[in-house]
Write a protein that holds these residues in place. Structure first.
Motif, short mmCIF file in Angstrom:
data_model
loop_
_atom_site.label_atom_id
_atom_site.label_comp_id
_atom_site.label_asym_id
_atom_site.label_seq_id
_atom_site.Cartn_x
_atom_site.Cartn_y
_atom_site.Cartn_z
N ILE A 45 15.33 17.24 36.15
CA ILE A 45 16.78 17.45 36.25
C ILE A 45 17.12 17.69 37.71
N ARG A 59 19.61 13.63 34.69
CA ARG A 59 18.25 13.70 34.13
C ARG A 59 17.49 12.42 34.46
N LEU A 75 24.29 14.21 32.84
CA LEU A 75 24.51 15.24 31.83
C LEU A 75 25.87 15.91 32.02
N LYS A 76 26.29 16.04 33.30
CA LYS A 76 27.56 16.68 33.62
C LYS A 76 28.06 16.13 34.95
#
Length: 140
Positions: A45, A59, A75-76
């Protein structure tokens, strides 16, 4: 799902270009848009900061040092997209040059395909140009 790909030829060997960009934590070394990167979860990550201070969390999904590519998902991020998967790949173009491809697929959220394709294509194209400048300066 929408997708885009950008590529650039760099007059530096593929091995040298991969040395510069092949590390999952190396974006700040060549991408001015990303001033910092922190790895976690055993290097799988990365948490990036953009110039506005917003976090982008990605990721590592696949990594192949021999074939010189890695794929990652988001992921964000402050982007109007979900289901994002991108690949950064370095291919030799003779002994002293490389072709670098940055491709991605994603599902737009709240905007049309064209708007998100334009956003990511711009990031990829600008990033690859910055990579070319960095690689050439380092090999000079």
């Amino acid at each position: 799902m929408a997708s885009t790909i950008a590529s650039i030829t760099i007059p530096v060997s593929a091995a040298r270009v991969w040395q510069l960009i092949g590390g999952f934590n190396s974006l700040p070394d060549w991408l001015p848009y990303i001033p910092s990167s922190e790895l976690s979860e055993g290097g799988r990550i990365r948490t990036l900061a953009n110039p506005a201070g917003e976090a982008i969390v990605e990721r590592l999904e696949a990594f192949n040092d021999k074939e010189r590519f890695y794929s990652y998902s988001i992921l964000k991020a402050p982007f109007p997209a979900k289901d994002y998967l991108a690949t950064l790949r370095v291919k030799p173009d003779g002994e002293d040059a490389a072709v670098v491809e940055w491709s991605g697929s994603f599902t737009p959220v709240g905007v049309g395909d064209a708007e998100v394709v334009q956003l990511f294509h711009g990031i990829y194209a600008d990033g690859l140009q910055a990579l070319k400048e960095t690689a050439m300066a380092e090999s000079a």
